[in-house]
Motif scaffolding. Structure first.
Motif, PDB file in Angstrom:
ATOM      1  N   GLY A 341      29.497   9.183  61.337  1.00 42.01           N
ATOM      2  CA  GLY A 341      29.888   9.730  62.632  1.00 42.01           C
ATOM      3  C   GLY A 341      31.385   9.976  62.734  1.00 42.01           C
ATOM      4  O   GLY A 341      31.821  11.016  63.257  1.00 42.01           O
ATOM      5  N   LEU A 342      32.208   9.057  62.243  1.00 38.09           N
ATOM      6  CA  LEU A 342      33.660   9.239  62.297  1.00 38.09           C
ATOM      7  C   LEU A 342      34.106  10.440  61.469  1.00 38.09           C
ATOM      8  O   LEU A 342      35.026  11.174  61.863  1.00 38.09           O
ATOM      9  N   ILE A 343      33.466  10.660  60.332  1.00 40.73           N
ATOM     10  CA  ILE A 343      33.818  11.811  59.494  1.00 40.73           C
ATOM     11  C   ILE A 343      33.472  13.117  60.207  1.00 40.73           C
ATOM     12  O   ILE A 343      34.260  14.082  60.205  1.00 40.73           O
ATOM     13  N   ILE A 344      32.303  13.162  60.858  1.00 41.17           N
ATOM     14  CA  ILE A 344      31.908  14.370  61.588  1.00 41.17           C
ATOM     15  C   ILE A 344      32.848  14.613  62.761  1.00 41.17           C
ATOM     16  O   ILE A 344      33.222  15.765  63.055  1.00 41.17           O
ATOM     17  N   ILE A 345      33.257  13.540  63.449  1.00 38.90           N
ATOM     18  CA  ILE A 345      34.193  13.681  64.573  1.00 38.90           C
ATOM     19  C   ILE A 345      35.486  14.337  64.106  1.00 38.90           C
ATOM     20  O   ILE A 345      36.011  15.258  64.754  1.00 38.90           O
ATOM     21  N   GLY A 346      36.026  13.876  62.976  1.00 39.86           N
ATOM     22  CA  GLY A 346      37.258  14.455  62.461  1.00 39.86           C
ATOM     23  C   GLY A 346      37.136  15.937  62.160  1.00 39.86           C
ATOM     24  O   GLY A 346      38.020  16.735  62.496  1.00 39.86           O
ATOM     25  N   CYS A 347      36.019  16.338  61.556  1.00 39.17           N
ATOM     26  CA  CYS A 347      35.813  17.751  61.227  1.00 39.17           C
ATOM     27  C   CYS A 347      35.716  18.602  62.493  1.00 39.17           C
ATOM     28  O   CYS A 347      36.285  19.709  62.556  1.00 39.17           O
ATOM     29  N   CYS A 348      35.023  18.111  63.511  1.00 37.66           N
ATOM     30  CA  CYS A 348      34.851  18.890  64.745  1.00 37.66           C
ATOM     31  C   CYS A 348      36.163  19.018  65.514  1.00 37.66           C
ATOM     32  O   CYS A 348      36.437  20.072  66.102  1.00 37.66           O
ATOM     33  N   LEU A 349      36.983  17.976  65.512  1.00 40.82           N
ATOM     34  CA  LEU A 349      38.268  18.058  66.210  1.00 40.82           C
ATOM     35  C   LEU A 349      39.175  19.117  65.586  1.00 40.82           C
ATOM     36  O   LEU A 349      39.914  19.808  66.297  1.00 40.82           O
ATOM     37  N   ILE A 350      39.108  19.264  64.275  1.00 45.45           N
ATOM     38  CA  ILE A 350      39.924  20.277  63.603  1.00 45.45           C
ATOM     39  C   ILE A 350      39.449  21.677  63.959  1.00 45.45           C
ATOM     40  O   ILE A 350      40.243  22.628  64.040  1.00 45.45           O
ATOM     41  N   MET A 351      38.137  21.851  64.219  1.00 42.86           N
ATOM     42  CA  MET A 351      37.575  23.171  64.504  1.00 42.86           C
ATOM     43  C   MET A 351      37.853  23.648  65.926  1.00 42.86           C
ATOM     44  O   MET A 351      37.894  24.863  66.180  1.00 42.86           O
ATOM     45  N   ILE A 352      38.054  22.726  66.878  1.00 43.68           N
ATOM     46  CA  ILE A 352      38.170  23.134  68.292  1.00 43.68           C
ATOM     47  C   ILE A 352      39.334  24.094  68.552  1.00 43.68           C
ATOM     48  O   ILE A 352      39.153  25.120  69.230  1.00 43.68           O
ATOM     49  N   PRO A 353      40.558  23.867  68.034  1.00 42.91           N
ATOM     50  CA  PRO A 353      41.649  24.812  68.337  1.00 42.91           C
ATOM     51  C   PRO A 353      41.459  26.203  67.740  1.00 42.91           C
ATOM     52  O   PRO A 353      42.182  27.126  68.104  1.00 42.91           O
ATOM     53  N   MET A 354      40.507  26.362  66.823  1.00 41.51           N
ATOM     54  CA  MET A 354      40.250  27.681  66.234  1.00 41.51           C
ATOM     55  C   MET A 354      39.488  28.596  67.179  1.00 41.51           C
ATOM     56  O   MET A 354      39.369  29.794  66.918  1.00 41.51           O
ATOM     57  N   ALA A 355      38.931  28.055  68.258  1.00 43.29           N
ATOM     58  CA  ALA A 355      38.113  28.851  69.173  1.00 43.29           C
ATOM     59  C   ALA A 355      38.978  29.831  69.958  1.00 43.29           C
ATOM     60  O   ALA A 355      40.092  29.511  70.378  1.00 43.29           O
ATOM     61  N   ILE A 358      34.897  30.715  74.960  1.00 39.16           N
ATOM     62  CA  ILE A 358      34.097  29.541  75.273  1.00 39.16           C
ATOM     63  C   ILE A 358      32.879  29.434  74.363  1.00 39.16           C
ATOM     64  O   ILE A 358      32.390  28.345  74.079  1.00 39.16           O
ATOM     65  N   VAL A 359      32.401  30.562  73.834  1.00 38.55           N
ATOM     66  CA  VAL A 359      31.245  30.546  72.928  1.00 38.55           C
ATOM     67  C   VAL A 359      31.603  29.824  71.636  1.00 38.55           C
ATOM     68  O   VAL A 359      30.779  29.105  71.063  1.00 38.55           O
ATOM     69  N   HIS A 360      32.837  29.994  71.176  1.00 34.30           N
ATOM     70  CA  HIS A 360      33.263  29.363  69.921  1.00 34.30           C
ATOM     71  C   HIS A 360      33.379  27.850  70.031  1.00 34.30           C
ATOM     72  O   HIS A 360      33.454  27.163  69.004  1.00 34.30           O
ATOM     73  N   LEU A 361      33.439  27.333  71.261  1.00 28.28           N
ATOM     74  CA  LEU A 361      33.550  25.889  71.449  1.00 28.28           C
ATOM     75  C   LEU A 361      32.206  25.171  71.353  1.00 28.28           C
ATOM     76  O   LEU A 361      32.165  23.942  71.303  1.00 28.28           O
ATOM     77  N   ILE A 362      31.108  25.922  71.330  1.00 26.84           N
ATOM     78  CA  ILE A 362      29.788  25.289  71.405  1.00 26.84           C
ATOM     79  C   ILE A 362      29.533  24.386  70.204  1.00 26.84           C
ATOM     80  O   ILE A 362      29.171  23.212  70.337  1.00 26.84           O
ATOM     81  N   ILE A 363      29.716  24.932  68.981  1.00 32.11           N
ATOM     82  CA  ILE A 363      29.373  24.169  67.768  1.00 32.11           C
ATOM     83  C   ILE A 363      30.274  22.943  67.589  1.00 32.11           C
ATOM     84  O   ILE A 363      29.774  21.824  67.402  1.00 32.11           O
ATOM     85  N   PRO A 364      31.625  23.077  67.636  1.00 30.59           N
ATOM     86  CA  PRO A 364      32.441  21.856  67.452  1.00 30.59           C
ATOM     87  C   PRO A 364      32.238  20.825  68.556  1.00 30.59           C
ATOM     88  O   PRO A 364      32.220  19.623  68.284  1.00 30.59           O
ATOM     89  N   ASN A 365      32.056  21.255  69.809  1.00 35.52           N
ATOM     90  CA  ASN A 365      31.827  20.290  70.884  1.00 35.52           C
ATOM     91  C   ASN A 365      30.476  19.597  70.737  1.00 35.52           C
ATOM     92  O   ASN A 365      30.349  18.393  70.992  1.00 35.52           O
ATOM     93  N   ALA A 366      29.465  20.354  70.309  1.00 35.27           N
ATOM     94  CA  ALA A 366      28.149  19.743  70.097  1.00 35.27           C
ATOM     95  C   ALA A 366      28.202  18.724  68.956  1.00 35.27           C
ATOM     96  O   ALA A 366      27.653  17.625  69.062  1.00 35.27           O
ATOM     97  N   GLY A 367      28.863  19.075  67.861  1.00 34.01           N
ATOM     98  CA  GLY A 367      28.999  18.136  66.756  1.00 34.01           C
ATOM     99  C   GLY A 367      29.797  16.912  67.144  1.00 34.01           C
ATOM    100  O   GLY A 367      29.479  15.784  66.734  1.00 34.01           O
ATOM    101  N   LEU A 368      30.817  17.105  67.981  1.00 31.92           N
ATOM    102  CA  LEU A 368      31.638  15.983  68.436  1.00 31.92           C
ATOM    103  C   LEU A 368      30.806  15.001  69.262  1.00 31.92           C
ATOM    104  O   LEU A 368      30.836  13.785  69.039  1.00 31.92           O
ATOM    105  N   GLY A 369      30.026  15.516  70.203  1.00 38.61           N
ATOM    106  CA  GLY A 369      29.202  14.642  71.036  1.00 38.61           C
ATOM    107  C   GLY A 369      28.135  13.912  70.242  1.00 38.61           C
ATOM    108  O   GLY A 369      27.882  12.720  70.461  1.00 38.61           O
ATOM    109  N   PHE A 370      27.494  14.617  69.294  1.00 32.82           N
ATOM    110  CA  PHE A 370      26.454  13.986  68.483  1.00 32.82           C
ATOM    111  C   PHE A 370      27.029  12.848  67.647  1.00 32.82           C
ATOM    112  O   PHE A 370      26.432  11.770  67.531  1.00 32.82           O
ATOM    113  N   ALA A 371      28.207  13.077  67.055  1.00 35.92           N
ATOM    114  CA  ALA A 371      28.817  12.053  66.205  1.00 35.92           C
ATOM    115  C   ALA A 371      29.276  10.840  67.012  1.00 35.92           C
ATOM    116  O   ALA A 371      29.147   9.698  66.559  1.00 35.92           O
ATOM    117  N   ILE A 372      29.808  11.074  68.215  1.00 37.65           N
ATOM    118  CA  ILE A 372      30.188   9.942  69.068  1.00 37.65           C
ATOM    119  C   ILE A 372      28.956   9.128  69.438  1.00 37.65           C
ATOM    120  O   ILE A 372      28.989   7.894  69.492  1.00 37.65           O
TER     121      ILE A 372
END
Length: 523
Positions: A341-355, A358-372
């Protein structure tokens, strides 16, 4: 009602509802407070007065000539409204000023959001030992009363100071509800697997609150008003309080066994590792709460409801993650689920500023919530398991410590968010948190096979029976291997173990005897 009283399932429902309402209040303010504070400071130029899409400096193309009608007359053209260069420059200056205001406001919003977690952090060490003295039901009911008062203050507060007080007051209520609720579940569900399932469901209530809060607050604020969502929450909290009053019947219940002290729990490295993973897992989303809505307004021109909906994928996936990894974490190893979960959180946090939308935020935010959800639903029952095997089965203090870990993330995250956004930028702030998650993840391998209380005693102390048994074995070996003494005994002067055994048994030494004579007589 009488038949349901004392039921484990009823306790689980009440705890889940309490966590649901607490986290609805926690997240409902996320899309409301930043814009509300800006508007009360700039009543003549609220955020709605600015265009929601970024402006361009390009001059619009001239309108194309309209085609002629059948009788040769030109058809009417749509009027195109353009800004003069002076008006365009003025608007851009205002937009630039708004950008600076929003970045500066991130600091104040972050401090306001962090006040709840900071107060909760201070109150947890008091609530945990208090549950050992009076039980879990009274602090649970006290949490409802305090949260109800906080919600009413949020509904009618119209200044930064009043909202700050309401948020800090919520921290006291959250401490009572979460520590008492999780301790009550650990006490009622003694089997490790059942406990994991129950806590997964309770955390599902927490996730549902996080899920409903932001869109609920954003939509109600835009279409009804600022007070409406808080008045609805206060009515729901009142219903939960009545349920607790009639079903749990709050009363004093003392712990039957001696509880572990906070000092013993804090000095336990395995409990600290489990609690630390909760801190780092939640720190990223805590930093996003005050900064992401303002970043979306500044870079995407997001509306109020879009700011609230941005957290929706994270909330849905957190709900899925907690319910999935409550039972699954027991099968695959909770340490492994939290590490992944911690590894997935790190990957999703790096992806968020690339959006860029609002559509581009769906995948990194979903991965972030699942990993938490993976980390929380694995480490919460793991804390109860560690107390069972390494201390005593009283859970108030350990879940106070677990809630402290949760609060550290939600206190440090928003408090530092504004400062970091101003100094290094939104993107590098999230990259830094991602690196911390990557570095912490390998520590969770230490939770694969934690030593039990008996193993810890063997590793740190030696009782008298063990000493006597060791001396007997050493003496037998010395008799077989050592050369004879002058009086018919045996001696192995070079045997370090024999000397150690002798040193551990000073009671059998005789005054006036040389070491050699004593060894011969003893052997």
């Amino acid at each position: 009602m009488i038949g349901w009283r004392g039921s484990r399932q009823l306790v689980l429902i009440i705890v889940a509802i309490a966590l649901l309402l607490d986290n609805m209040l926690l997240t409902t303010v996320v899309p409301i407070i930043p814009e509300f504070l800006y508007d009360i400071r700039h009543p003549d130029a609220p955020l709605d007065s600015f265009p929601r899409t970024p402006l361009t400096t390009h001059t619009p193309a001239p309108p194309t000539p309209s085609p002629c009608s059948a009788d040769g007359e030109p058809l009417p053209t749509a009027e195109v409204v353009t800004l003069s260069p002076e008006e365009n420059f003025t608007l851009y200056r205002e937009m630039e000023e708004r950008h600076k205001e929003l970045v500066g406001e991130t600091v104040e919003v972050g401090i306001l959001f962090a006040s709840k977690a900071f107060v909760q952090l201070l109150v947890n060490p008091i609530v945990g030992p208090l549950t050992h003295r009076i039980g879990y039901s009274i602090p649970m009911f006290a949490g409802f009363v305090i949260m109800f008062i906080s919600t009413i203050i949020f509904a009618f507060g119209r200044s930064y100071l009043v909202l700050f007080i309401a948020r800090a007051l919520q921290g006291i209520g959250s401490s009572c509800s979460s520590v008492s609720g999780m301790g009550m579940l650990a006490d009622r569900y003694t089997d490790d697997k059942e406990r994991g399932n129950a806590m997964g469901i309770a955390l599902g209530g927490l996730a549902l609150g996080v899920l409903i809060g932001p869109p609920f607050g954003g939509v109600m604020y835009e279409f009804v008003g600022k007070s409406a969502p808080f008045l609805i929450l206060s009515a729901l909290a009142l219903g939960d309080g009545l349920l607790q009053l009639f079903m749990l019947q709050p009363s004093i219940q003392r712990a039957e066994t001696e509880p572990p002290s906070l000092k013993a729990l804090i000095s336990d490295p395995y409990i600290l590792i489990a609690a630390g993973s909760i801190t780092f897992a939640n720190m990223g989303i805590a930093m996003l709460e005050p900064s992401l809505p303002l970043w979306m307004v500044d870079n995407m021109g997001a509306t109020r409801w879009e700011q609230g909906v941005a957290f929706l994928p994270a909330s849905i996936s957190y709900l899925v993650g907690t319910n999935l990894f409550g039972p699954l974490g027991h099968k695959i190893g909770r340490w492994f689920a939290a590490c992944l979960g911690l590894i997935i959180i790190g990957c999703c946090l790096i992806m968020i500023p690339m959006a860029t939308s609002i559509v581009h935020l769906i995948i990194p935010n979903a991965g972030l919530g699942f990993a938490i959800g993976m980390v929380d639903s694995s480490m919460m029952p793991e804390l109860g398991f560690l107390v069972d095997i390494r201390h005593s089965a009283v859970y108030g203090s350990v879940y106070a410590l677990g809630d402290v870990a949760f609060c550290v993330g939600f206190a440090v995250g928003p408090a530092l968010s504004g400062t970091l956004v101003k100094s290094i930028g939104f993107e590098w702030m999230l990259v830094g948190i991602a690196i911390l998650c990557f570095l912490y993840a390998p520590l969770l391998t230490l939770l694969k096979n934690p030593p039990t209380k008996e193993e810890k005693k063997v590793g740190t102390t030696t009782n008298e029976d063990t000493v006597a048994e060791a001396e007997a074995v050493v003496a037998a070996e010395a008799t077989a291997l050592a050369p004879p003494c002058a009086n018919g005994g045996t001696l192995n002067v070079g045997n370090d173990v024999l000397i150690l055994a002798t040193a551990k048994s000073p009671a059998i030494m005789h005054e006036g005897m040389t070491n050699e004579a004593f060894e011969c007589e003893r052997l």
